[in-house]
Design a protein around this motif. Structure first.
Motif, PDB file in Angstrom:
ATOM      1  N   ARG A 211     -17.568  32.995 -12.446  1.00  0.00           N
ATOM      2  CA  ARG A 211     -18.495  32.080 -11.774  1.00  0.00           C
ATOM      3  C   ARG A 211     -17.835  30.727 -11.576  1.00  0.00           C
ATOM      4  N   VAL A 212     -17.839  30.258 -10.332  1.00  0.00           N
ATOM      5  CA  VAL A 212     -17.331  28.940  -9.977  1.00  0.00           C
ATOM      6  C   VAL A 212     -18.475  28.107  -9.418  1.00  0.00           C
ATOM      7  N   ALA A 213     -18.249  26.808  -9.303  1.00  0.00           N
ATOM      8  CA  ALA A 213     -19.330  25.905  -8.911  1.00  0.00           C
ATOM      9  C   ALA A 213     -19.557  25.816  -7.402  1.00  0.00           C
TER      10      ALA A 213
ATOM     11  N   LEU B 252      -9.927  30.326  -4.918  1.00  0.00           N
ATOM     12  CA  LEU B 252      -9.618  31.210  -6.039  1.00  0.00           C
ATOM     13  C   LEU B 252      -9.387  32.640  -5.556  1.00  0.00           C
ATOM     14  N   ASP B 253     -10.170  33.078  -4.600  1.00  0.00           N
ATOM     15  CA  ASP B 253      -9.994  34.397  -3.992  1.00  0.00           C
ATOM     16  C   ASP B 253      -8.565  34.536  -3.473  1.00  0.00           C
ATOM     17  N   ALA B 254      -8.123  33.570  -2.697  1.00  0.00           N
ATOM     18  CA  ALA B 254      -6.765  33.606  -2.141  1.00  0.00           C
ATOM     19  C   ALA B 254      -5.707  33.550  -3.238  1.00  0.00           C
ATOM     20  N   ALA B 255      -5.927  32.716  -4.246  1.00  0.00           N
ATOM     21  CA  ALA B 255      -4.951  32.563  -5.326  1.00  0.00           C
ATOM     22  C   ALA B 255      -4.783  33.853  -6.122  1.00  0.00           C
ATOM     23  N   LEU B 256      -5.870  34.582  -6.352  1.00  0.00           N
ATOM     24  CA  LEU B 256      -5.762  35.819  -7.132  1.00  0.00           C
ATOM     25  C   LEU B 256      -5.007  36.908  -6.371  1.00  0.00           C
TER      26      LEU B 256
ATOM     27  N   GLU C  64     -22.960  32.364  -7.950  1.00  0.00           N
ATOM     28  CA  GLU C  64     -24.299  32.670  -8.460  1.00  0.00           C
ATOM     29  C   GLU C  64     -24.252  33.162  -9.902  1.00  0.00           C
ATOM     30  N   ASP C  65     -25.339  32.938 -10.609  1.00  0.00           N
ATOM     31  CA  ASP C  65     -25.464  33.467 -11.958  1.00  0.00           C
ATOM     32  C   ASP C  65     -25.764  34.967 -11.875  1.00  0.00           C
ATOM     33  N   ALA C  66     -25.520  35.659 -12.949  1.00  0.00           N
ATOM     34  CA  ALA C  66     -25.889  37.075 -13.028  1.00  0.00           C
ATOM     35  C   ALA C  66     -27.400  37.185 -13.062  1.00  0.00           C
TER      36      ALA C  66
ATOM     37  N   THR D   9     -19.680  25.494 -15.072  1.00  0.00           N
ATOM     38  CA  THR D   9     -20.833  26.336 -14.755  1.00  0.00           C
ATOM     39  C   THR D   9     -21.426  26.882 -16.045  1.00  0.00           C
ATOM     40  N   GLN D  10     -22.669  27.312 -15.961  1.00  0.00           N
ATOM     41  CA  GLN D  10     -23.369  27.894 -17.101  1.00  0.00           C
ATOM     42  C   GLN D  10     -24.063  29.166 -16.639  1.00  0.00           C
ATOM     43  N   SER D  11     -24.621  29.876 -17.582  1.00  0.00           N
ATOM     44  CA  SER D  11     -25.358  31.089 -17.255  1.00  0.00           C
ATOM     45  C   SER D  11     -26.611  31.172 -18.105  1.00  0.00           C
ATOM     46  N   ALA D  12     -27.685  31.595 -17.475  1.00  0.00           N
ATOM     47  CA  ALA D  12     -28.925  31.854 -18.195  1.00  0.00           C
ATOM     48  C   ALA D  12     -28.975  33.300 -18.669  1.00  0.00           C
ATOM     49  N   GLN D  13     -27.916  34.072 -18.378  1.00  0.00           N
ATOM     50  CA  GLN D  13     -27.903  35.508 -18.681  1.00  0.00           C
ATOM     51  C   GLN D  13     -26.790  35.877 -19.659  1.00  0.00           C
TER      52      GLN D  13
END
Length: 152
Positions: A35-37, A45-49, A78-80, A98-102
């Motif tokens: 998860r990114v902001a 990040l997609d391109a870098a990976l 998005e969060d899970a 970023t954080q996650s509620a899940q």
């Protein structure tokens, strides 16, 4: 409760550290959600990976490419959901504060933060306090001369 690890980047930038950690997850037969902001950061990040040299192959997808269930690594802003990651990941990587509620939907959470950014460090400390209060098993890792070192 998830095992929640904080990864303090002090020697290499995220773009170098993240692929190696993702490679370890894949080598162990796992799946990851990252998860990114910001959407622009997701694209970078997609391109870098796709072009990272170590490991040289990190199969992944994004909401734009689709087919989440087929992707070993899922990049998202998005969060899970309550049911977990759309690709069935048990590893959650949280980048850029970023954080996650899940968190309970994952076996392991890896929270990477830039040690050279005072605001990022302060926010990581706050996330540590929140995760500890929620009862998660916490670990703290810092980059050392020989790689990641677990600190007490």
């Amino acid at each position: 409760m998830a095992e929640y690890g904080f990864y303090h980047l002090t020697r290499t930038p995220l773009e170098q550290a993240l692929p190696k950690l993702l490679g370890r997850v894949l080598a162990g037969g796992g799946r990851a959600m990252v998860r990114v902001a910001e959407p622009a950061r997701l694209e970078a990040l997609d391109a870098a990976l796709w072009t990272c040299p170590d490991p040289d192959w990190l199969p992944h997808g994004t909401p734009r490419s689709g087919h989440a269930a087929l992707q070993p690594i899922w990049l998202t802003t998005e969060d899970a959901g309550p049911e977990g990651a759309p690709n069935g990941a048990r590893f959650l990587f949280l980048l850029e504060n970023t954080q996650s509620a899940q968190l309970a939907a994952f076996d392991r959470v890896l929270d990477l933060f830039d040690g050279g950014d005072a605001e990022a460090v302060a926010k990581a400390r706050e996330r540590w306090r929140q995760a500890k209060a929620a009862g998660h098993a916490l670990t703290y890792w810092q980059q050392g001369a020989r790689g990641w070192e677990k600190k007490a």
